[in-house]
Design a protein around this motif. Structure first.
Motif, PDB file in Angstrom:
ATOM      1  N   PRO A 104       0.843  -1.200   0.000  1.00 29.98           N
ATOM      2  CA  PRO A 104       0.000   0.000   0.000  1.00 29.98           C
ATOM      3  C   PRO A 104       0.878   1.250   0.000  1.00 29.98           C
ATOM      4  CG  PRO A 104      -0.176  -1.217   2.086  1.00 29.98           C
ATOM      5  CD  PRO A 104       0.916  -1.836   1.324  1.00 29.98           C
ATOM      6  N   LYS A 106       0.441   4.286   0.480  1.00 28.94           N
ATOM      7  CA  LYS A 106       0.285   5.337   1.511  1.00 28.94           C
ATOM      8  C   LYS A 106       1.195   5.143   2.717  1.00 28.94           C
ATOM      9  CE  LYS A 106      -2.801   3.781   5.030  1.00 28.94           C
ATOM     10  NZ  LYS A 106      -3.852   2.790   4.884  1.00 28.94           N
ATOM     11  N   VAL A 107       1.683   3.936   2.938  1.00 31.00           N
ATOM     12  CA  VAL A 107       2.476   3.658   4.139  1.00 31.00           C
ATOM     13  C   VAL A 107       3.848   4.345   4.093  1.00 31.00           C
ATOM     14  CG1 VAL A 107       3.443   1.811   5.578  1.00 31.00           C
ATOM     15  CG2 VAL A 107       1.263   1.493   4.421  1.00 31.00           C
ATOM     16  N   GLU A 129      -0.834  -1.373  -3.890  1.00 35.76           N
ATOM     17  CA  GLU A 129      -2.197  -0.968  -3.551  1.00 35.76           C
ATOM     18  C   GLU A 129      -2.230   0.544  -3.603  1.00 35.76           C
ATOM     19  OE1 GLU A 129      -5.373   0.378  -0.601  1.00 35.76           O
ATOM     20  OE2 GLU A 129      -3.248   0.821  -0.667  1.00 35.76           O
ATOM     21  N   ASN A 153      -8.051   0.835  -4.245  1.00 36.32           N
ATOM     22  CA  ASN A 153      -9.017   1.171  -3.200  1.00 36.32           C
ATOM     23  C   ASN A 153      -9.262   2.672  -3.242  1.00 36.32           C
ATOM     24  OD1 ASN A 153      -9.167  -1.504  -2.270  1.00 36.32           O
ATOM     25  ND2 ASN A 153      -7.341  -1.239  -1.007  1.00 36.32           N
ATOM     26  N   ARG A 203     -15.233  -4.067  -1.546  1.00 35.89           N
ATOM     27  CA  ARG A 203     -14.760  -3.974  -0.165  1.00 35.89           C
ATOM     28  C   ARG A 203     -15.943  -4.103   0.763  1.00 35.89           C
ATOM     29  NH1 ARG A 203     -10.669   0.478   2.388  1.00 35.89           N
ATOM     30  NH2 ARG A 203     -10.806  -0.175   4.553  1.00 35.89           N
ATOM     31  N   HIS A 251     -12.456  -7.759  -0.765  1.00 38.53           N
ATOM     32  CA  HIS A 251     -11.459  -7.057   0.044  1.00 38.53           C
ATOM     33  C   HIS A 251     -12.043  -6.642   1.381  1.00 38.53           C
ATOM     34  CE1 HIS A 251      -8.537  -4.078   1.314  1.00 38.53           C
ATOM     35  NE2 HIS A 251      -9.424  -3.116   1.232  1.00 38.53           N
ATOM     36  N   GLY A 255      -7.840  -2.614   9.818  1.00 44.90           N
ATOM     37  CA  GLY A 255      -7.087  -1.570  10.501  1.00 44.90           C
ATOM     38  C   GLY A 255      -5.641  -2.008  10.566  1.00 44.90           C
ATOM     39  N   SER A 256      -4.795  -1.097  11.011  1.00 45.95           N
ATOM     40  CA  SER A 256      -3.365  -1.381  11.021  1.00 45.95           C
ATOM     41  C   SER A 256      -2.931  -1.898  12.386  1.00 45.95           C
ATOM     42  CB  SER A 256      -2.599  -0.104  10.679  1.00 45.95           C
ATOM     43  OG  SER A 256      -1.312  -0.420  10.228  1.00 45.95           O
ATOM     44  N   GLN A 257      -1.775  -2.578  12.411  1.00 46.46           N
ATOM     45  CA  GLN A 257      -1.172  -3.022  13.674  1.00 46.46           C
ATOM     46  C   GLN A 257      -2.194  -3.760  14.545  1.00 46.46           C
ATOM     47  OE1 GLN A 257       2.002  -2.891  14.415  1.00 46.46           O
ATOM     48  NE2 GLN A 257       2.058  -3.384  16.557  1.00 46.46           N
ATOM     49  N   GLY A 291      -6.335  -7.152   3.103  1.00 45.11           N
ATOM     50  CA  GLY A 291      -5.943  -5.824   3.552  1.00 45.11           C
ATOM     51  C   GLY A 291      -4.660  -5.861   4.359  1.00 45.11           C
ATOM     52  N   GLY A 292      -4.443  -4.813   5.155  1.00 43.61           N
ATOM     53  CA  GLY A 292      -3.211  -4.732   5.964  1.00 43.61           C
ATOM     54  C   GLY A 292      -3.453  -5.299   7.348  1.00 43.61           C
ATOM     55  N   GLY A 343       1.668  -3.192   4.758  1.00 40.77           N
ATOM     56  CA  GLY A 343       2.517  -2.027   4.550  1.00 40.77           C
ATOM     57  C   GLY A 343       3.518  -1.893   5.682  1.00 40.77           C
ATOM     58  N   ARG A 344       2.989  -1.756   6.882  1.00 41.08           N
ATOM     59  CA  ARG A 344       3.805  -1.564   8.067  1.00 41.08           C
ATOM     60  C   ARG A 344       4.886  -2.639   8.180  1.00 41.08           C
ATOM     61  NH1 ARG A 344       2.743   1.108  12.664  1.00 41.08           N
ATOM     62  NH2 ARG A 344       0.620   1.544  12.016  1.00 41.08           N
ATOM     63  N   TYR A 545       4.820   4.897   7.849  1.00 40.84           N
ATOM     64  CA  TYR A 545       3.921   6.007   8.196  1.00 40.84           C
ATOM     65  C   TYR A 545       4.594   7.274   8.717  1.00 40.84           C
ATOM     66  CZ  TYR A 545       0.256   2.492   7.714  1.00 40.84           C
ATOM     67  OH  TYR A 545      -0.565   1.518   7.223  1.00 40.84           O
TER      68      TYR A 545
HETATM   69  C1  LIG Z   1      -3.486   1.570   5.474  1.00 43.32           C
HETATM   70  C2  LIG Z   1      -3.988   0.445   4.710  1.00 43.32           C
HETATM   71  C3  LIG Z   1      -3.210  -0.710   4.558  1.00 43.32           C
HETATM   72  C4  LIG Z   1      -1.875  -0.905   5.225  1.00 43.32           C
HETATM   73  O1  LIG Z   1      -2.021  -1.485   6.472  1.00 43.32           O
HETATM   74  P1  LIG Z   1      -0.739  -1.979   7.311  1.00 43.32           P
HETATM   75  O2  LIG Z   1      -1.302  -2.281   8.623  1.00 43.32           O
HETATM   76  O3  LIG Z   1       0.252  -0.915   7.276  1.00 43.32           O
HETATM   77  O4  LIG Z   1      -0.227  -3.207   6.642  1.00 43.32           O
HETATM   78  C5  LIG Z   1      -3.713  -1.711   3.752  1.00 43.32           C
HETATM   79  N1  LIG Z   1      -4.911  -1.593   3.155  1.00 43.32           N
HETATM   80  C6  LIG Z   1      -5.696  -0.502   3.290  1.00 43.32           C
HETATM   81  C7  LIG Z   1      -6.997  -0.430   2.616  1.00 43.32           C
HETATM   82  C8  LIG Z   1      -5.252   0.554   4.092  1.00 43.32           C
HETATM   83  O5  LIG Z   1      -6.044   1.609   4.237  1.00 43.32           O
END
Ligand SMILES: *Cc1c(COP(=O)(O)O)cnc(C)c1O
Length: 640
Positions: A104, A106-107, A129, A153, A203, A251, A255-257, A291-292, A343-344, A545
């Motif tokens: 992704p 954005k990360v 992504e 997305n 999604r 999809h 959420g992250s982490q 997803g993440g 991503g993370r 991030y």
């Molecule tokens: C932010 C995001 C991710 C990344 O999530 P991580 O926890 O960093 O792996 C993946 N998919 C979507 C849709 C996101 O918004």
């Protein structure tokens, strides 16, 4: 506080234990016998590169700290490890589909990062992504592997949809994921207009939710995704247009982490049922996108604590594959290709923020005022009495008394019945008592909470030449914990307990929560500063991030960035360098025109000549200093 005796037998291993490197480093970081923090990109087998050596190399090239150091090998390794783990689990369980990771953007959107990910990802068909037009445009120009997926997305407009459709015509595997019901009409319309059949995904909002900082992404209240009723509407609409064969992917994103594997499993079960339902309805399908959420064990505790995770990557992959199989096999549904948008976990390890300590502020070891002046206030005499009576048995009592008499003195000061000098004597006595108590607390069997916290209250402040807001924004915004430690002198026993303050003029610009296997530490153990010698520290696992979320608090800009590539023989190359923001850069971000800034100041200087304050030669020197300042870094240099 009386310093603890420095143990003879302290060595680098003790430091590795103290800072927990082997718990959070994932094999990529360690401590050498000579006390340097080292990078071990090929784990135990390979070479160890000393971080102080890297810093030396940077300085020789004229690059000052703070520097964000990227270690390319670690990125390469993380992508391989993710694929290896999934492939391993799939082979073991005889899974019929394949694993397709996507990153992704954005990360960490930095060009260097995306460029390397597409390069290192190619052998694995690792895709991207995207969540916006700029990200899609970046993806289309950097991803050349036609086997890899581009998962789209985010909310889409006509331009976004057109671009994705054209991409498919050119052979990209670009999947438009419906985030909102209304996007379907747009996609159908553009597909008709351009004569290109879309590749679509959907999604969903899951009822399942996860614990963690970012739980809002899941659950009924999530702002993203379609409810089950909306999913059914989409299916009906596609059927009407005879386009169920265009629906390929399901999809969800929790959420992250996500620290707890149980949450991932629960969500996945629900998603698999939806997947099966879509197959029942006649959709083509073929991809399940989780997803993440794959977490990073920042504190190394391996628990379901927010900054940790209670699973290994191997367990995550096996769990995912097993869960998908268990539900779909029941229904005799073909195994989909599994996509994760990690991503993370992909990028966190690969960046380290290196910074220097500028100065320390500590409670000085003042001489204890034993001979009080004749007419000193009574509370001061009482404080001296307390000081003299401290023993292991009455620590709590002395602590209470000290606070009481100090408050009395402060009260008198406010009333004007004690002088500045008298108050200062009393305060010195007070701190002498606190230090004396702190020195003995360790001997108390069950100290009260107050006594236990007393050493933290004596923490010194180390001033770090960096901005938390710019470089570690999550630490400020959401109390995120990153491992922080010195990167040299680790063969010496650290003697100071400190909190770190940055150089912004903001009381939030500090680090006073540190990783600990059992919770959170309020202070960090570090070494004393030596005159004329730099003290280098690192904040680790900052690749995800932190870069673009950072802000220009007090106009401290982007730090310098350097990427290194470590060779098998242990040598390393500086492959890319990026100068951080200059003062002119950050001023222009907030809409100053640096030329105008210079011009205005030149006019002031010229007026100075007219008014006889400065000579033309002064003006020359002043303007030179001003211009140099504009061109220079926003961080401090050459202080120690
Ligand atoms: C932010 C995001 C991710 C990344 O999530 P991580 O926890 O960093 O792996 C993946 N998919 C979507 C849709 C996101 O918004």
């Amino acid at each position: 506080m009386a310093k603890k005796p420095v143990l003879e037998q302290w060595n680098a291993t003790c430091s590795a234990d103290l800072y927990g490197v082997n718990n959070w480093g994932s094999g990529y970081f360690g401590v050498s016998d000579s006390g340097d923090a080292v990078i071990t990109p090929f784990a135990e087998r390979g070479p160890a590169v000393s971080i102080p050596e890297v810093i030396k190399g940077l300085k020789e090239r004229g690059m000052d700290l703070p520097v964000l150091l990227r270690i390319e090998n670690i990125l390469d390794s993380q992508i391989s490890v993710l694929h290896d783990c999934f492939n391993h689990a799939m082979r073991d369980l005889e899974y019929q589909g394949e694993f397709r990771g996507v990153y992704p953007i954005k990360v960490n959107q930095q060009e260097q990062v995306v460029e390397r990910i597409t390069e290192y990802g190619e052998p694995h068909h690792h895709g991207l992504e995207v969540g916006s037009k700029p990200e899609l445009i970046a993806a289309l120009s950097y991803l050349h592997d036609r086997e890899a997926c581009i998962v789209c997305n985010g909310y889409k407009d006509r331009e976004f949809v057109d671009l994705a459709l054209y991409a498919n015509k050119m052979g990209y595997n670009c999947i438009l994921v419906l985030e909102m019901p209304s996007e379907l009409a747009l996609i159908l319309e553009r597909s008709r207009a351009l004569g290109i059949r879309p590749r679509m995904g959907i999604r969903i909002k899951l009822a399942a939710r996860a614990g963690g900082h970012w739980t809002e992404s899941g659950g009924d209240l999530s702002i993203f995704g379609l409810s089950t009723a909306e999913v059914v509407d989409v299916v009906d609409e596609l059927r009407k247009h005879d386009m169920l064969d265009c629906m390929h992917l399901l999809h969800f994103h929790l959420g992250s982490q996500i620290p707890n594997i149980r949450d991932i499993r629960n969500a996945l079960r629900e998603a698999c049922r939806v997947y099966a339902g879509l197959v029942d309805e006649g959709a083509a399908m073929g991809y399940l996108d989780l997803g993440g959420g794959l977490a990073v064990d920042y504190d190394g505790s391996h628990t379901n604590f927010l900054s940790s995770r209670n699973y290994t990557l191997g367990e995550y992959c096996a769990d995912v594959v097993e869960t998908v199989m268990s539900i779909l096999d029941e229904r005799d549904i073909a195994h989909p290709h599994i996509i994760t948008e990690s991503g993370r976990a992909t990028v966190a390890y690969y960046s380290v923020l290196l910074f220097e300590i500028l100065d320390a502020s500590r409670l000085e070891d003042r001489a204890i005022p034993i001979d009080l002046p004749e007419d000193c206030p009574e509370p001061t005499e009482n404080l001296l009495e307390v000081y003299r009576s401290i023993s292991l048995k009455n620590l709590q009592e002395c602590y209470n008394d000290a606070i009481f008499y100090r408050d009395e003195i402060r009260q008198m000061f406010r009333m004007g019945t004690c002088s500045l000098r008298e108050r200062s004597v009393a305060e010195s006595l007070f701190w002498a008592i606190i230090k004396e108590i702190a020195a003995r607390v360790d001997e108390v069997k069950r100290p009260t909470k107050e006594l236990a916290g007393i050493q933290d209250s004596l923490a010194s402040i180390y001033y770090a030449n960096m901005s938390i807001f710019q470089s570690l924004p999550d630490s400020w915004a959401i109390d995120h914990l990153f491992p922080v430690m010195p990167v040299h002198r680790m063969d010496e026993q650290p003697t100071e307990k400190v909190v770190l303050a940055d150089i912004t003029c903001d009381c939030d610009g500090k680090l006073d929560r540190f990783i600990d296997e059992r919770g959170v530490r309020r202070t960090l153990d570090v070494h004393d500063l030596r005159k004329g010698e730099p003290y280098y520290m690192g904040a680790f696992l900052v690749g995800a991030y932190q870069e673009t979320l950072g802000d220009l608090h007090n106009l401290f800009g982007d730090t310098n960035v350097a990427s290194i590539h470590i060779n098998e023989d242990g040598s390393f190359d500086f492959v890319r360098e990026l100068d951080g923001d200059s003062v002119a850069d950050v001023l222009s971000y907030v809409e100053y025109d640096p030329k105008m800034v210079l011009e205005r100041f030149r006019n002031v200087a010229e007026r100075g000549i007219r008014e006889g304050r400065i000579t033309p030669q002064d003006r020359y020197a002043i303007m030179k200093a001003f211009e140099q300042g504009l061109r220079g870094s926003t961080y401090l240099n050459g202080l120690r």
